[in-house]
Design an enzyme around this catalytic site. Structure first.
Site, PDB file in Angstrom:
ATOM      1  CE  LYS A 262      -3.812  -2.693   2.098  1.00  0.00           C
ATOM      2  NZ  LYS A 262      -4.343  -3.111   3.407  1.00  0.00           N
TER       3      LYS A 262
ATOM      4  CD  GLN B 211      -3.458  -4.265   6.414  1.00  0.00           C
ATOM      5  OE1 GLN B 211      -3.110  -3.393   6.203  1.00  0.00           O
ATOM      6  NE2 GLN B 211      -4.447  -5.294   6.331  1.00  0.00           N
TER       7      GLN B 211
ATOM      8  CG  ASP C  16      -9.814  -0.136   5.423  1.00  0.00           C
ATOM      9  OD1 ASP C  16      -8.863  -0.343   3.710  1.00  0.00           O
ATOM     10  OD2 ASP C  16      -9.103  -0.428   6.361  1.00  0.00           O
TER      11      ASP C  16
END
Ligand code: NDP
Length: 283
Positions: free
Chosen positions: A52, A96, A119
């Site tokens: 990422k 994460q 997200d």
């Protein structure tokens, strides 16, 4: 003719579009910035985070990494998220998952400012998606829709069979396919007649987490197969939830693993970061 959907190529196209948008935002004095938080040393998570970060660098998004030890308490993590929420120079926050078991994921997701929730996991964004309002869309499902559209595969009126009902893939992709006027059937581990349902699918999305689960006898000729699964075989190779070699000659289109849905997920994360920066810049 059957088409292998090239997620890598399409994600590169999207990244180049985003690169252009990032430079336009920078000219206006906005530097899109993503904060990535990783707790612990999970090897897969470390790879995801580093991918990422690389993708951010490629398009010119500034990424700030917060690498915390696995002993970090829930309170410490919540306090960091609060600090990131309050910083005006940060437009997206990504924690994460999975988190170590002593930290409640739901509490952490809830603590992220919905305007920075790139997200798309916060209930405000989940709710907005379900009633068709503007929201951050979760990256994998949004990537699947983009992949279908850019491969000229129409969803409207198609029978879409989704296998899997997780909050991050199965449920949101079902909502998005419905929003695109697909007729959606959602299957899961308690579904009784899975094979018969799959055989009716014009578009099948497999998000199960079981290697080579979908075989050629489960699909109808000409179906479009989207493979979300990432499974590591004993020989170390990656494979999806769809038996690619068994199915590929029967389909009209299919995604490979790797190189299908995975790269699209990252492209949509970048898209969400820029969206966040643009929206916060307009406030
Ligand atoms: P989950 O484990 O959260 O969900 C799996 C789903 O599959 C569940 O809904 C489960 O049903 C269903 N399922 C399990 N076994 C069966 C079965 N025998 N028949 C029918 N349904 C079944 O997984 P995720 O949704 O998080 O991920 C799915 C896969 O996608 C994984 O391989 C993951 O690594 C991958 N992934 C890939 C991403 C990418 O970028 N390419 C991003 C995210 C995930 P039930 O609800 O009844 O338990």
């Amino acid at each position: 003719m059957n088409q292998i959907m090239d997620g890598k190529k399409i994600s590169n196209e999207i990244k180049n579009e985003i690169k252009q948008e990032v430079s336009e935002l920078k000219e206006k004095g906005i530097e899109p910035t993503l904060a990535v938080v990783l707790v612990g040393e999970d090897p897969a998570s470390k790879i995801y985070v580093s991918n990422k970060k690389k993708a951010c660098e490629y398009v010119g998004i500034r990424s700030l990494s917060y690498l915390l030890p696995k002993e970090t308490t829930e309170e410490e993590l919540l306090s960091l998220v609060q600090t990131l929420n309050n910083r005006e120079d940060i437009h997206g926050i990504l924690v994460q998952l999975p988190l170590p078991s002593h930290i409640q994921e739901e509490k952490v997701i809830m603590s992220i400012d919905p305007k920075k929730d790139v997200d798309g996991f916060h209930p405000i964004n989940v709710g907005a998606l379900s009633i068709g309002k503007k929201a951050f869309l979760p990256c994998t499902p949004a990537g699947i829709i983009e992949l279908l559209k850019r491969s000229d595969i129409s969803i409207e009126g198609k029978h879409c069979v989704v296998i899997g009902r997780s909050n991050i893939v199965g449920k949101p992709i079902s909502m998005l396919l419905l929003r695109e006027n697909g007729t959606v059937t959602v299957c899961h581990s308690k579904t009784v007649n899975l094979k018969e349902l799959c055989q009716q699918g014009d578009i099948i999305v497999a998000a199960i987490g079981k290697a080579n689960f979908i075989t050629a006898d489960m699909i109808k000729p000409g179906a479009v197969l989207i493979d979300v699964g990432i499974n590591r075989l004993e020989n170390g190779k990656l494979c999806g939830d769809i038996d690619f070699n068994d199915c590929k000659d029967k389909v009209s289109a299919i995604t490979p693993v790797p190189g299908g849905v995975g790269p699209m997920t990252i492209a949509m994360l970048l898209y969400n970061c820029v969206l966040g920066a643009r929206q916060q810049g307009e406030e």
